[in-house]
Scaffold this motif. Structure first.
Motif, PDB file in Angstrom:
ATOM      1  N   MET A 213      25.417   9.621 -23.211  1.00  0.00           N
ATOM      2  CA  MET A 213      26.598   9.430 -22.124  1.00  0.00           C
ATOM      3  C   MET A 213      26.805   8.042 -21.930  1.00  0.00           C
ATOM      4  O   MET A 213      27.855   7.668 -21.846  1.00  0.00           O
ATOM      5  N   PRO A 214      25.863   6.989 -21.509  1.00  0.00           N
ATOM      6  CA  PRO A 214      26.334   5.779 -21.489  1.00  0.00           C
ATOM      7  C   PRO A 214      27.163   5.034 -22.698  1.00  0.00           C
ATOM      8  O   PRO A 214      28.023   4.422 -22.257  1.00  0.00           O
ATOM      9  N   HIS A 215      26.772   5.553 -23.824  1.00  0.00           N
ATOM     10  CA  HIS A 215      27.622   5.186 -25.176  1.00  0.00           C
ATOM     11  C   HIS A 215      29.094   5.668 -24.898  1.00  0.00           C
ATOM     12  O   HIS A 215      29.813   5.018 -25.033  1.00  0.00           O
ATOM     13  N   VAL A 216      29.072   6.984 -24.537  1.00  0.00           N
ATOM     14  CA  VAL A 216      30.340   7.556 -24.455  1.00  0.00           C
ATOM     15  C   VAL A 216      31.050   7.143 -23.389  1.00  0.00           C
ATOM     16  O   VAL A 216      32.346   6.667 -23.654  1.00  0.00           O
ATOM     17  N   PHE A 217      30.588   6.899 -22.235  1.00  0.00           N
ATOM     18  CA  PHE A 217      31.422   6.311 -21.002  1.00  0.00           C
ATOM     19  C   PHE A 217      31.603   4.656 -21.343  1.00  0.00           C
ATOM     20  O   PHE A 217      32.701   4.394 -20.712  1.00  0.00           O
ATOM     21  N   GLY A 229      31.250  26.448 -29.127  1.00  0.00           N
ATOM     22  CA  GLY A 229      32.312  26.673 -30.265  1.00  0.00           C
ATOM     23  C   GLY A 229      33.659  26.392 -29.900  1.00  0.00           C
ATOM     24  O   GLY A 229      34.617  26.434 -30.470  1.00  0.00           O
ATOM     25  N   ARG A 230      33.989  25.963 -28.566  1.00  0.00           N
ATOM     26  CA  ARG A 230      35.242  25.818 -28.065  1.00  0.00           C
ATOM     27  C   ARG A 230      35.415  24.409 -27.350  1.00  0.00           C
ATOM     28  O   ARG A 230      34.314  23.843 -26.971  1.00  0.00           O
ATOM     29  N   ARG A 231      36.727  23.987 -27.077  1.00  0.00           N
ATOM     30  CA  ARG A 231      36.731  22.914 -26.293  1.00  0.00           C
ATOM     31  C   ARG A 231      36.834  23.521 -24.646  1.00  0.00           C
ATOM     32  O   ARG A 231      37.804  24.020 -24.345  1.00  0.00           O
ATOM     33  N   ALA A 232      35.565  22.907 -24.036  1.00  0.00           N
ATOM     34  CA  ALA A 232      35.575  23.541 -22.576  1.00  0.00           C
ATOM     35  C   ALA A 232      36.496  22.535 -21.656  1.00  0.00           C
ATOM     36  O   ALA A 232      37.030  23.253 -20.692  1.00  0.00           O
ATOM     37  N   ALA A 233      36.722  21.369 -21.892  1.00  0.00           N
ATOM     38  CA  ALA A 233      37.512  20.478 -21.185  1.00  0.00           C
ATOM     39  C   ALA A 233      37.788  19.370 -21.865  1.00  0.00           C
ATOM     40  O   ALA A 233      37.077  18.979 -22.748  1.00  0.00           O
ATOM     41  N   VAL A 234      38.706  18.444 -21.435  1.00  0.00           N
ATOM     42  CA  VAL A 234      38.918  17.112 -21.704  1.00  0.00           C
ATOM     43  C   VAL A 234      38.911  16.243 -20.531  1.00  0.00           C
ATOM     44  O   VAL A 234      39.611  16.467 -19.583  1.00  0.00           O
ATOM     45  N   VAL A 235      37.867  15.339 -20.311  1.00  0.00           N
ATOM     46  CA  VAL A 235      37.934  14.428 -19.162  1.00  0.00           C
ATOM     47  C   VAL A 235      38.262  12.923 -19.682  1.00  0.00           C
ATOM     48  O   VAL A 235      38.000  12.594 -20.723  1.00  0.00           O
ATOM     49  N   THR A 236      38.313  12.130 -18.777  1.00  0.00           N
ATOM     50  CA  THR A 236      38.090  10.730 -18.949  1.00  0.00           C
ATOM     51  C   THR A 236      37.204   9.806 -18.227  1.00  0.00           C
ATOM     52  O   THR A 236      36.672  10.306 -17.074  1.00  0.00           O
ATOM     53  N   PRO A 237      36.556   8.771 -18.470  1.00  0.00           N
ATOM     54  CA  PRO A 237      35.471   8.019 -17.544  1.00  0.00           C
ATOM     55  C   PRO A 237      36.151   7.707 -16.249  1.00  0.00           C
ATOM     56  O   PRO A 237      35.469   7.352 -15.299  1.00  0.00           O
ATOM     57  N   GLU A 238      37.578   7.722 -16.198  1.00  0.00           N
ATOM     58  CA  GLU A 238      38.022   7.406 -14.794  1.00  0.00           C
ATOM     59  C   GLU A 238      38.075   8.731 -13.852  1.00  0.00           C
ATOM     60  O   GLU A 238      37.871   8.358 -12.532  1.00  0.00           O
ATOM     61  N   THR A 239      38.047   9.937 -14.372  1.00  0.00           N
ATOM     62  CA  THR A 239      38.074  10.977 -13.616  1.00  0.00           C
ATOM     63  C   THR A 239      36.904  11.626 -13.442  1.00  0.00           C
ATOM     64  O   THR A 239      36.662  12.438 -12.316  1.00  0.00           O
ATOM     65  N   HIS A 240      35.905  11.471 -14.273  1.00  0.00           N
ATOM     66  CA  HIS A 240      34.711  12.181 -14.217  1.00  0.00           C
ATOM     67  C   HIS A 240      33.574  11.206 -14.361  1.00  0.00           C
ATOM     68  O   HIS A 240      33.464  10.258 -14.931  1.00  0.00           O
ATOM     69  N   THR A 241      32.533  11.567 -13.740  1.00  0.00           N
ATOM     70  CA  THR A 241      30.908  10.709 -13.942  1.00  0.00           C
ATOM     71  C   THR A 241      30.379  11.445 -15.266  1.00  0.00           C
ATOM     72  O   THR A 241      30.489  12.567 -15.267  1.00  0.00           O
ATOM     73  N   PRO A 242      29.397  10.738 -15.667  1.00  0.00           N
ATOM     74  CA  PRO A 242      28.695  11.347 -16.612  1.00  0.00           C
ATOM     75  C   PRO A 242      28.010  12.698 -16.307  1.00  0.00           C
ATOM     76  O   PRO A 242      27.944  13.762 -16.888  1.00  0.00           O
TER      77      PRO A 242
END
Ligand code: ADP
Ligand code: MG
Length: 256
Positions: A213-217, A229-242
């Protein structure tokens, strides 16, 4: 990154089963120009299977792929590579006995011009070494000093750097990295993350699979959360915390 533009790559409803195991269950993915898209998900969520479908290593049972808005099918990894998609798989494919330059050109060796190349199949070792040096320098990979060094003498992080350099040198459309920092120490991980930022800087979009998560964020513009097996959501580092992203990943929360 600009989500009003046509995505460089779109996956629509990809399904992939392995006998009775469902690897992908109708997954969508969008990669926009110039972005780093992280793909996160628990073990078994289908991350690697998804990447293999995008890179021609697996043929999806159903669904479609669009490159710059046009439908494409990849029957083999060479098809995706020819389209400018370079992938570094989770289980690194470098050849330890070969040197760095030879690894960079593995599978697309350069031959001498004229009959010496075409008839005698003579390899242009010198040319490949020069270009390899240039590619490594362009990417600012200071950890690789001598392209004639055998890969078996390199550390894990240096090997990863070779694989990323190869992808960066040949990926004209996008680079896909499956867990590139999983086996690396802190310093080496930072070098790979810096490479990812450099690629974006050069305008090349990157798909980064990681469960760190630190790398991703730190590097992602957007985060595709893969679950069952699916896309549950798309989020951004601005809108969501790790923590919020992990909650969606594990099913403890749904996307707001
Ligand atoms: N070659 C295969 N044969 C059978 N099952 C597979 C194969 N590849 C992946 N799977 C299964 O598909 C699911 C998704 O796997 P994978 O894409 O590797 O997940 P992730 O990379 O997110 O950990 C898992 O249940 C896995 O066991
Ligand atoms: Mg995986």
């Amino acid at each position: 990154m600009n989500t009003t533009q046509t995505p460089v790559l779109q996956a629509r409803g990809l399904v992939k089963t392995f006998g009775r195991v469902v690897g992908l269950d109708g997954v969508d993915l969008d990669l926009y120009p110039g972005e780093v898209l992280a793909v996160i998900g628990d073990n078994g969520a289908g991350k690697s299977t998804l990447i293999k479908c995008l890179s021609g290593a697996l043929r999806p049972d159903r669904g479609e792929l669009l490159l710059d808005g046009r439908p494409v099918t990849f029957d083999r990894p060479q098809d995706a590579r020819a389209a400018g998609i370079e992938t570094v798989y989770q289980n690194l494919a470098v050849s330890p006995a070969l040197d760095i330059a030879s690894n960079l050109y593995l599978g697309r060796e350069r031959r001498w011009p004229g009959w010496q190349g075409s008839l005698l199949r003579r390899l242009d070792h010198r040319g490949m070494r020069e270009s390899a040096r240039q590619a490594v320098r362009d990417l600012g990979i200071t950890t690789l000093q001598d392209v004639t060094q055998p890969v078996e003498t390199l550390s894990g992080g240096q090997r990863q750097a070779v694989a990323v350099a190869r992808a960066a040198a040949f990926g004209s459309k996008m680079v896909i990295l499956d867990e590139p920092t999983a086996a690396l120490g802190v310093r080496e991980s930072n070098q790979v993350l810096q490479l990812v930022k450099d690629l974006r800087e050069r305008g090349l979009p990157v798909i980064l699979i990681s469960h760190n998560m630190p790398h991703v964020f730190e590097v992602a513009d957007r985060i595709h959360i893969q679950r069952l097996g699916r896309r549950a959501a798309v989020v951004t580092p601005e809108t969501h915390t790790p923590n919020e992203a992990v909650a969606i990943m594990t099913g403890a929360a749904t996307a707001a």
